[in-house]
Design a protein around this motif. Sequence first.
Motif, PDB file in Angstrom:
ATOM      1  N   THR A   1       0.824  -1.201   0.000  1.00  0.00           N
ATOM      2  CA  THR A   1       0.000   0.000   0.000  1.00  0.00           C
ATOM      3  C   THR A   1       0.872   1.271   0.000  1.00  0.00           C
ATOM      4  N   THR A   2       0.233   2.392  -0.299  1.00  0.00           N
ATOM      5  CA  THR A   2       0.959   3.663  -0.342  1.00  0.00           C
ATOM      6  C   THR A   2       1.187   4.237   1.046  1.00  0.00           C
ATOM      7  N   ALA A   3       0.406   3.796   2.020  1.00  0.00           N
ATOM      8  CA  ALA A   3       0.523   4.312   3.386  1.00  0.00           C
ATOM      9  C   ALA A   3      -0.227   3.389   4.329  1.00  0.00           C
ATOM     10  N   GLY A   4      -0.021   3.607   5.613  1.00  0.00           N
ATOM     11  CA  GLY A   4      -0.754   2.879   6.645  1.00  0.00           C
ATOM     12  C   GLY A   4      -1.226   3.843   7.713  1.00  0.00           C
ATOM     13  N   ILE A   5      -2.361   3.525   8.314  1.00  0.00           N
ATOM     14  CA  ILE A   5      -2.891   4.312   9.428  1.00  0.00           C
ATOM     15  C   ILE A   5      -3.137   3.370  10.598  1.00  0.00           C
ATOM     16  N   MET A   6      -2.620   3.736  11.766  1.00  0.00           N
ATOM     17  CA  MET A   6      -2.860   2.970  12.985  1.00  0.00           C
ATOM     18  C   MET A   6      -3.630   3.842  13.953  1.00  0.00           C
ATOM     19  N   ILE A   7      -4.824   3.376  14.345  1.00  0.00           N
ATOM     20  CA  ILE A   7      -5.632   4.093  15.331  1.00  0.00           C
ATOM     21  C   ILE A   7      -5.253   3.562  16.711  1.00  0.00           C
ATOM     22  N   THR A   8      -4.514   4.359  17.467  1.00  0.00           N
ATOM     23  CA  THR A   8      -4.039   3.939  18.782  1.00  0.00           C
ATOM     24  C   THR A   8      -3.563   5.159  19.563  1.00  0.00           C
ATOM     25  N   ALA A   9      -3.630   5.061  20.879  1.00  0.00           N
ATOM     26  CA  ALA A   9      -2.988   6.055  21.747  1.00  0.00           C
ATOM     27  C   ALA A   9      -1.953   5.369  22.624  1.00  0.00           C
ATOM     28  N   SER A  10      -1.456   4.210  22.138  1.00  0.00           N
ATOM     29  CA  SER A  10      -0.426   3.458  22.843  1.00  0.00           C
ATOM     30  C   SER A  10      -0.849   3.209  24.291  1.00  0.00           C
ATOM     31  N   HIS A  11      -0.065   3.697  25.270  1.00  0.00           N
ATOM     32  CA  HIS A  11      -0.393   3.422  26.674  1.00  0.00           C
ATOM     33  C   HIS A  11      -0.913   4.660  27.398  1.00  0.00           C
ATOM     34  N   ASN A  12      -1.478   5.621  26.661  1.00  0.00           N
ATOM     35  CA  ASN A  12      -2.104   6.776  27.299  1.00  0.00           C
ATOM     36  C   ASN A  12      -3.351   6.351  28.091  1.00  0.00           C
ATOM     37  N   PRO A  13      -3.878   7.224  28.951  1.00  0.00           N
ATOM     38  CA  PRO A  13      -5.090   6.896  29.721  1.00  0.00           C
ATOM     39  C   PRO A  13      -6.291   6.599  28.819  1.00  0.00           C
ATOM     40  N   PRO A  14      -7.344   5.989  29.372  1.00  0.00           N
ATOM     41  CA  PRO A  14      -8.490   5.525  28.572  1.00  0.00           C
ATOM     42  C   PRO A  14      -9.211   6.606  27.784  1.00  0.00           C
ATOM     43  N   GLU A  15      -9.158   7.853  28.246  1.00  0.00           N
ATOM     44  CA  GLU A  15      -9.900   8.916  27.561  1.00  0.00           C
ATOM     45  C   GLU A  15      -9.209   9.393  26.283  1.00  0.00           C
ATOM     46  N   TYR A  16      -8.059   8.822  25.965  1.00  0.00           N
ATOM     47  CA  TYR A  16      -7.304   9.220  24.774  1.00  0.00           C
ATOM     48  C   TYR A  16      -7.496   8.254  23.616  1.00  0.00           C
ATOM     49  N   ASN A  17      -7.328   8.765  22.411  1.00  0.00           N
ATOM     50  CA  ASN A  17      -7.082   7.940  21.242  1.00  0.00           C
ATOM     51  C   ASN A  17      -6.153   8.712  20.320  1.00  0.00           C
ATOM     52  N   GLY A  18      -5.672   8.042  19.276  1.00  0.00           N
ATOM     53  CA  GLY A  18      -4.692   8.688  18.410  1.00  0.00           C
ATOM     54  C   GLY A  18      -4.691   8.118  17.016  1.00  0.00           C
ATOM     55  N   PHE A  19      -3.821   8.684  16.195  1.00  0.00           N
ATOM     56  CA  PHE A  19      -3.815   8.435  14.756  1.00  0.00           C
ATOM     57  C   PHE A  19      -2.366   8.517  14.291  1.00  0.00           C
ATOM     58  N   LYS A  20      -1.757   7.363  13.951  1.00  0.00           N
ATOM     59  CA  LYS A  20      -0.365   7.333  13.507  1.00  0.00           C
ATOM     60  C   LYS A  20      -0.313   6.993  12.023  1.00  0.00           C
ATOM     61  N   VAL A  21       0.584   7.655  11.304  1.00  0.00           N
ATOM     62  CA  VAL A  21       0.706   7.449   9.865  1.00  0.00           C
ATOM     63  C   VAL A  21       2.019   6.736   9.551  1.00  0.00           C
ATOM     64  N   TYR A  22       1.944   5.775   8.641  1.00  0.00           N
ATOM     65  CA  TYR A  22       3.108   5.018   8.177  1.00  0.00           C
ATOM     66  C   TYR A  22       3.287   5.237   6.681  1.00  0.00           C
ATOM     67  N   ASN A  23       4.560   5.343   6.257  1.00  0.00           N
ATOM     68  CA  ASN A  23       4.822   5.557   4.836  1.00  0.00           C
ATOM     69  C   ASN A  23       4.825   4.234   4.077  1.00  0.00           C
ATOM     70  N   GLU A  24       5.077   4.291   2.780  1.00  0.00           N
ATOM     71  CA  GLU A  24       4.952   3.088   1.952  1.00  0.00           C
ATOM     72  C   GLU A  24       6.050   2.066   2.221  1.00  0.00           C
ATOM     73  N   ASP A  25       7.064   2.432   3.009  1.00  0.00           N
ATOM     74  CA  ASP A  25       8.077   1.467   3.434  1.00  0.00           C
ATOM     75  C   ASP A  25       7.651   0.721   4.694  1.00  0.00           C
ATOM     76  N   GLY A  26       6.539   1.150   5.310  1.00  0.00           N
ATOM     77  CA  GLY A  26       6.079   0.527   6.541  1.00  0.00           C
ATOM     78  C   GLY A  26       6.636   1.156   7.793  1.00  0.00           C
ATOM     79  N   GLY A  27       7.415   2.229   7.642  1.00  0.00           N
ATOM     80  CA  GLY A  27       7.964   2.935   8.797  1.00  0.00           C
ATOM     81  C   GLY A  27       7.093   4.125   9.168  1.00  0.00           C
TER      82      GLY A  27
END
Length: 580
Positions: A138-164
């Motif tokens: 794929t051209t990119a990846g999106i991960m919906i996560t807030a890692s280990h933040n408290p429960p009231e959080y969420n987040g959005f991480k973007v990955y490039n086409e190399d998977g990094g």
Amino acid sequence: MTSWEKAYEKWNSFQDLDPALKKELNQMKEDKVALEDAFYTELTFGTGGMRGILGPGRNRMNIYTVRKAVNGLANYIKVNCVNVKDRGVVVAYDSRYMSKEFAVEAAKVLGAYGIKTHVFESLRPTPLLSFAVRYLGTTAGIMITASHNPPEYNGFKVYNEDGGQITPDEADHIVASIQQTENELTVPILEKEVLEEKGLLNWIGNEVDHAYLEQLKQISKMEEQHLQQDKDLQVVFTPLHGTASKLVMEGLKQLNFPNVAIVEEQAKPDPEFSTVDSPNPEEHQAFTMAIEQGKEKGADILLGTDPDADRLGVAVKDEDGVYSVLTGNQLGSLLLDYLLSHIDQDVFKNGKMIKSIVTTELGRAIASSHGAKTVDVLTGFKYIGEKIKQYDATGETFIFGFEESYGYLIRSFVRDKDAIQAAVVACEMADYWKRQGKTLLDALELLYEKHGYYQEGLSSITLKGIEGSRQIEQMMKEMRNNPLSEIAGIKVEKFEDYLTCTRTFTQHEDKKETIELPRENVLKYVLEKDSWVCLRPSGTEPKIKCYYGARGENMEESKQRLEILQTTMNEMMDRILKNC
């Protein structure tokens, strides 16, 4: 009206506002403090993505701020990637509130551009998302996560086409694209049913999991005969209510580790993380239930992964039968030594171990003793992923990468830290040492005896508001303009300013070197006696971290040296703050 009041009014008067967000907004209407916090600024999109509290407002994680971010990403990949519509984007999500909903929202926005989206049917770990980008092309990846933040959080991480994780340069371009979206409330979308009808939404089942597990099996360093035998290592594993359960259990099963007990109370995904104060394996309290179960079962090793399974913590029994949680530096050093001890020496002719500038120097000593070279990068696993991509072009060999913050990568079929790989190899390593009649703590002591007793520490100062940010900025300015010649009576050999990319040799001030790394507001003092201190302010909040490293000929000496460094720096920073 102020800017936040205008932003609030725009949301409040929007006829088609999501009903749940509209209800929350109505409940907040008398609380001006809460409203201002939700609307006074836009949620920051940093070097890897964005993270924030769930709720209505442009400074919150919600379907509209997600849509705006995805809209910017869509416009970026259309310009910078080829065959975008067919290759598409892959999206994964963890166990947090609204994670799957945000994943679908990403597909709705991408679909409006005719871009195909691959979305996992159920929650998956971050490293699997990195793998999926490469596996699916794929051209990119999106991960919906807030890692280990408290429960009231969420987040959005973007990955490039190399998977990094996206690099700072890529992030700057994506941010510029996001900012061209004037109104987050009116980003065009296609509904899920329409996407499915048009073939623009592909739900992913177990195919990617199976491909990942095949790769995972190949990382083992065990001899074939022992690989096929059942191991008697006793393991307790907790995924801390997150995503790692299936892949860790399957990964250990295929290497014939039959004695793996999972902490059932923490095996079920739970957005409240109800059994822990924080779902972070860096914090010892996260191991409380695993330790109880470990005592019952006589476990040799305890494993704990954070909710999105990119960080691993490990605990092992000491000589008194008490479970001791290894630091990220200790586990990384053990993994590195195990891997290098079981790799053909010819690999080292062009092999590289990669670590961050605040990660233990024990890693460098271990790598050097095996004939491998160490490469330093800035803090953030994206820089390790970027180096691996460079090695693909140059033919150099990636051996291992790690950070002190419990992030490890063993094989580069993933381009981000991978707790699943680390968990499997940690068990393999513990089994290896058990067959030698030793624990991982014994193995660590052998490393200390051979290379010296390395110890690391961390302290931080968190201030408040704009004034706090100004004080942190002033502190860094003072330390930069008046570099220290000694700390706690230990002479400074080198002063490294990563903002100017300059290394100054303090005994020879006319001798300088260029640091071949991206610019970042970080200062590092390399001291005599194999010690160092590093100052790193946060880019998103008024906070500064001070990292320390020391080496001694015995544990007492190294701990004393570390303590005096920490005490001296804390006193110095307090003094500077009072004058700010």
